[in-house]
Design an enzyme around this catalytic site. Structure first.
Site, PDB file in Angstrom:
ATOM      1  N   GLU A  94      47.030  22.055 111.934  1.00 14.17           N
ATOM      2  CA  GLU A  94      47.756  22.880 112.437  1.00 14.17           C
ATOM      3  C   GLU A  94      48.682  23.957 111.825  1.00 14.17           C
ATOM      4  O   GLU A  94      48.676  25.244 112.023  1.00 14.17           O
ATOM      5  CB  GLU A  94      48.874  22.014 113.389  1.00 14.17           C
ATOM      6  CG  GLU A  94      48.245  20.908 114.226  1.00 14.17           C
ATOM      7  CD  GLU A  94      48.326  19.681 113.509  1.00 14.17           C
ATOM      8  OE1 GLU A  94      48.433  18.744 114.108  1.00 14.17           O
ATOM      9  OE2 GLU A  94      47.843  19.719 112.355  1.00 14.17           O
ATOM     10  N   GLY A 120      23.761  -7.122  97.940  1.00 10.90           N
ATOM     11  CA  GLY A 120      22.334  -7.782  98.239  1.00 10.90           C
ATOM     12  C   GLY A 120      22.246  -8.107  99.621  1.00 10.90           C
ATOM     13  O   GLY A 120      23.042  -8.101 100.338  1.00 10.90           O
TER      14      GLY A 120
END
Length: 365
Positions: A52, A299
């Site tokens: 803004e 993994g």
């Protein structure tokens, strides 16, 4: 229709902040007067002015007066002092006649207070325009505010036949994906506040888990190590570049905990569940640390655990067009395959110099 057009412009502006504004949300703002855009801006960098403020500054640079205009903003203007002053005050001071907001801020420190402040000044406020899209660009921001746990992204690379590593990394190297995919993955690390792997990944690859090139806001590095067997010469124990959290259970040696913490990392002890670290407890702890987005790069066992317990929200998969066959190691699990085939929504694919990147949201059962 004009509302949607201008809000979509604001959303496109918001997306420019990806990788630079986190853990703040990405926000865009467009100011319209008499059917013309007279100012626009986005939140560009963490700690810098919000969307803004930048849009109002753009009006000033262009010699445009925002009084009587309509402001379109993707997130409720803040109403509190943080690294910057309250945006709601600046909105009121600008004398716009109307503010159209895509999504209400879900955090306790705002949660409608900005809207109330603006309305009390006699400015019309409307909400809900493109709300779904506005929430979607800041999933971690909303999930943390509403559940106090982070948005969890599972990331992995695999071969065409489903392997995540070579058996002989000395011969073939540790990478399945190409350099362009790895660069892409590193860019997306900039959006998260923590990266998690399991102890097997640490022992096999000895990763640093940092953003490259170096950033002034490195993510927290998290290692699951239920028995605390991490080698003391592991690179991840060096906290000069980034903080490290080692997650373990009561099976851990108190002497090893002391030894690790003397090197700089913090050790967190959680409950043991099925001989592993309790992931639910860990996510709650990360939420307390204001971790909005957690990237899981472990993994197959670690990735499978998050899927099995329905704790993952999204995936980012890099698939290389290569077949490893008997040279392959660490095959993806049935849960991972099922997630790809059956449990993804809003799937997007992109080719990256031969590799295929797939992203999507997980349907939590």
């Amino acid at each position: 229709m004009d509302d949607i057009k201008y809000m979509q412009t604001a959303l496109a502006l918001a997306a420019k902040g990806k990788g630079c504004v986190e853990p703040n949300p990405m926000v865009g703002c467009v100011i319209v007067k008499e059917g013309k855009v007279i100012g626009s801006g986005c939140h560009e960098k963490f700690g810098a002015p919000h969307a803004e403020i930048n849009a109002l500054a753009d009006c000033k640079r262009s010699g445009n007066d925002p009084a009587g205009a309509t402001m379109y903003v993707t997130l409720e203007p803040c109403s509190h002092h943080g690294k910057t002053p309250p945006c709601a005050d600046a909105v009121v001071k600008s004398k716009v006649s109307e503010v159209v907001i895509a999504a209400v801020d879900a955090t306790e420190k705002v949660a409608g207070k900005g809207i109330e402040l603006i309305r009390n000044a006699g400015i019309t406020v409307r909400t809900g325009v493109c709300e779904k899209q506005a929430r979607a660009i800041n999933p971690g921001f909303y999930k943390l505010a509403e559940t106090q746990t982070p948005w969890v992204i599972l990331k992995w690379a695999q071969s065409a036949d489903g392997y995540m590593a070579y058996k002989d990394t000395a011969k073939h190297g540790q990478w399945i994906s190409n350099q362009a995919s790895r660069k892409d993955a590193n860019f997306h690390r900039r959006s998260v506040q923590a990266i998690l792997v399991g102890i097997n990944t640490v022992k096999r690859d000895d990763p640093m888990l940092t953003i490259r090139p170096a950033s002034d806001r490195q993510p927290l590095r998290v290692v699951l190590d239920s028995k605390l067997t991490i080698p003391m010469d592991s690179k991840i124990l060096n906290t000069d570049i980034a903080d490290t959290l080692i997650v373990t259970t009561e099976k851990a040696s108190p002497d090893k905990i002391t030894e690790i913490e003397a090197e700089g990392p913090q050790v967190l002890t959680v409950k043991e569940t099925n001989t592993k670290c309790d992931l639910n407890e860990l996510l709650k702890e990360l939420g307390k640390r204001n971790i909005q987005q957690l990237l899981v790069e472990g993994g197959p066992k670690v990735l499978d655990a998050f899927l099995t317990e329905n704790l993952a929200d999204a995936v980012r998969i890099y698939k290389a067009p290569k077949t490893l066959a008997d040279q392959g190691a660490a095959p993806i699990t049935g849960q991972m395959e099922n997630a790809i085939q059956n449990n993804l929504t809003e799937v997007k694919s992109k080719e990256i110099e031969g590799d295929k990147r797939t992203t999507g949201l997980l349907c939590i059962n």
